[in-house]
Scaffold this active site. Sequence first.
Site, short mmCIF file in Angstrom:
data_model
loop_
_atom_site.label_atom_id
_atom_site.label_comp_id
_atom_site.label_asym_id
_atom_site.label_seq_id
_atom_site.Cartn_x
_atom_site.Cartn_y
_atom_site.Cartn_z
N CYS A 1 19.44 -48.98 -46.07
CA CYS A 1 19.21 -47.65 -45.48
C CYS A 1 20.46 -47.06 -44.84
O CYS A 1 20.50 -45.87 -44.55
CB CYS A 1 18.08 -47.72 -44.47
SG CYS A 1 16.54 -48.24 -45.22
N HIS B 1 18.22 -41.44 -39.98
CA HIS B 1 17.53 -42.10 -41.09
C HIS B 1 16.02 -41.98 -40.84
O HIS B 1 15.55 -42.17 -39.71
CB HIS B 1 17.97 -43.56 -41.15
CG HIS B 1 17.15 -44.39 -42.10
ND1 HIS B 1 16.94 -44.01 -43.41
CD2 HIS B 1 16.48 -45.55 -41.93
CE1 HIS B 1 16.18 -44.92 -43.99
NE2 HIS B 1 15.88 -45.86 -43.12
N ASN C 1 10.27 -43.04 -46.31
CA ASN C 1 11.59 -43.66 -46.24
C ASN C 1 12.15 -43.82 -47.64
O ASN C 1 11.70 -44.69 -48.40
CB ASN C 1 11.47 -45.01 -45.52
CG ASN C 1 12.81 -45.71 -45.34
OD1 ASN C 1 13.81 -45.29 -45.92
ND2 ASN C 1 12.83 -46.76 -44.55
C1 LIG Z 1 6.03 -51.33 -40.50
C2 LIG Z 1 5.57 -50.68 -39.19
C3 LIG Z 1 5.20 -49.26 -39.43
C4 LIG Z 1 4.36 -51.43 -38.66
O1 LIG Z 1 3.98 -50.88 -37.42
P1 LIG Z 1 3.70 -51.82 -36.15
O2 LIG Z 1 3.23 -50.96 -35.09
O3 LIG Z 1 4.93 -52.65 -35.94
O4 LIG Z 1 2.53 -52.68 -36.70
P2 LIG Z 1 2.45 -54.27 -36.81
O5 LIG Z 1 3.28 -54.76 -37.95
O6 LIG Z 1 2.69 -54.86 -35.44
O7 LIG Z 1 0.94 -54.39 -37.15
C5 LIG Z 1 -0.08 -54.05 -36.23
C6 LIG Z 1 -1.39 -54.28 -36.91
O8 LIG Z 1 -1.58 -53.28 -37.93
C7 LIG Z 1 -1.85 -53.92 -39.16
N1 LIG Z 1 -1.29 -53.12 -40.25
C8 LIG Z 1 -0.09 -53.25 -40.87
N2 LIG Z 1 0.03 -52.32 -41.80
C9 LIG Z 1 -1.08 -51.58 -41.77
C10 LIG Z 1 -1.53 -50.47 -42.50
N3 LIG Z 1 -0.79 -49.90 -43.46
N4 LIG Z 1 -2.73 -49.94 -42.18
C11 LIG Z 1 -3.49 -50.46 -41.21
N5 LIG Z 1 -3.12 -51.53 -40.50
C12 LIG Z 1 -1.93 -52.07 -40.77
C13 LIG Z 1 -1.21 -55.28 -39.05
O9 LIG Z 1 -1.81 -56.19 -39.96
C14 LIG Z 1 -1.51 -55.63 -37.63
O10 LIG Z 1 -2.82 -56.07 -37.52
P3 LIG Z 1 -3.19 -57.25 -36.50
O11 LIG Z 1 -2.81 -56.73 -35.14
O12 LIG Z 1 -4.64 -57.42 -36.72
O13 LIG Z 1 -2.34 -58.41 -36.92
C15 LIG Z 1 6.69 -50.78 -38.13
O14 LIG Z 1 6.85 -52.11 -37.74
C16 LIG Z 1 8.00 -50.25 -38.58
O15 LIG Z 1 8.15 -49.07 -38.80
N6 LIG Z 1 9.01 -51.12 -38.67
C17 LIG Z 1 10.34 -50.73 -38.98
C18 LIG Z 1 10.41 -50.27 -40.39
C19 LIG Z 1 11.75 -49.88 -40.77
O16 LIG Z 1 12.40 -49.19 -40.06
N7 LIG Z 1 12.11 -50.36 -41.95
C20 LIG Z 1 13.22 -49.98 -42.67
C21 LIG Z 1 14.44 -50.17 -41.96
S1 LIG Z 1 15.30 -49.09 -42.76
#
Ligand SMILES: CC(C)(COP(=O)(O)OP(=O)(O)OC[C@H]1O[C@@H](n2cnc3c(N)ncnc32)[C@H](O)[C@@H]1OP(=O)(O)O)[C@@H](O)C(=O)NCCC(=O)NCCS
Length: 332
Positions: A116, A256, A286
């Site tokens: 990214c 980004h 993204n």
């Molecule tokens: C991926 C992302 C959106 C997940 O959001 P989050 O708030 O961290 O969520 P978590 O991974 O802690 O998951 C929380 C809960 O939601 C659930 N969950 C994950 N994806 C889900 C979805 N699409 N729909 C519903 N629930 C979801 C998880 O299983 C978890 O459930 P649990 O609490 O029962 O275990 C977030 O972590 C993120 O944006 N990360 C950075 C991504 C990024 O920048 N990536 C690229 C770098 S360039």
Amino acid sequence: MQKITAAITAVGGYVPEYKLTNAELEKMVDTTDEWIRTRTGIEERRILKGEGLATSDMVVPAVEELCRKRGIQPEEIDCLIVATVTPDMVFPATANLVCERIGAKNAWGFDLSAACSGFLYGLSTGSMFIESGRYKKVVVVGADKMSAIIDYADRATCIIFGDGAGAVLLEPDTEGYGIQDCFLKSDGSGAPYLHMKAGGSLHPATIATVTNHMHYAYQEGKTVFKFAVTEMADAAYQIMTRNNLSDQDIAWLVPHQANKRIIDATADRMGLPAEKVMINIQRYGNTTAGTIPLCLWDYEQKLKKGDNIVLAAFGGGFTWGSVLVKWAYDPK
Ligand SMILES: CC(C)(COP(=O)(O)OP(=O)(O)OC[C@H]1O[C@@H](n2cnc3c(N)ncnc32)[C@H](O)[C@@H]1OP(=O)(O)O)[C@@H](O)C(=O)NCCC(=O)NCCS
């Protein structure tokens, strides 16, 4: 001798027609529109559908648009850099394929892999080719067909990513416009949290790598989020302060587009109001290396000559950084 800076003199972009909406994802995996919107800010993303279509099929129209807008022929391009983690093939480079297709007969080029942050790494590299005085027209592209490496059964990743390409033209300037400063970082200890396991020389493709879903992007979202929210905001803040600029001096933040919450944290750290932040994550998701040039493409008509703009990114590697640009032209 006058100092040469690398000015951005044109922007081009391309996103595929097909819109993958949150409603459609609700039918594919266990998720909801509400969860996706509140956790990421994404409403839909574009997907390059169709047999035989690859990243280069998005780069070609983006670069052709850029040439049209600037009124130059592809033969005038000296160098073309494609930042991508989804090249058409491992080799030759997507840049070579694109140069051939657009008729950039006098250009050399290469692909650059920094996930990214790829567009910022490319911009920094391209700007040095211009500043050296050796080249007059360098095209820097950020492009990814993320749908090629996303597991549409994995709800944690498939909701985030989309396909798209953006490109800028760099040309020499002697009035001080263009790339002012680059703050780029990498830390390989972040590799376990965001990577693609197979397809490289470590795990060449086998039936087992395919069966075990090893050709898809793997992400531990929570850890990536924690690093991204700190480092992207810090990089943006650092480049502002080390150039003696305050929030008042910055016209735009071009972040980004990975997660709206990371974007908000970056703007907060810089003291910038929402009106100064480019956002299109709701429409494209993204697009990895594509996000920053696609923001410039979308907002080009709002940019004025002399605007100080800060580009900031965080991505797999880990890689991150920021670039300070003094915009070189008024809206046309
Ligand atoms: C991926 C992302 C959106 C997940 O959001 P989050 O708030 O961290 O969520 P978590 O991974 O802690 O998951 C929380 C809960 O939601 C659930 N969950 C994950 N994806 C889900 C979805 N699409 N729909 C519903 N629930 C979801 C998880 O299983 C978890 O459930 P649990 O609490 O029962 O275990 C977030 O972590 C993120 O944006 N990360 C950075 C991504 C990024 O920048 N990536 C690229 C770098 S360039």
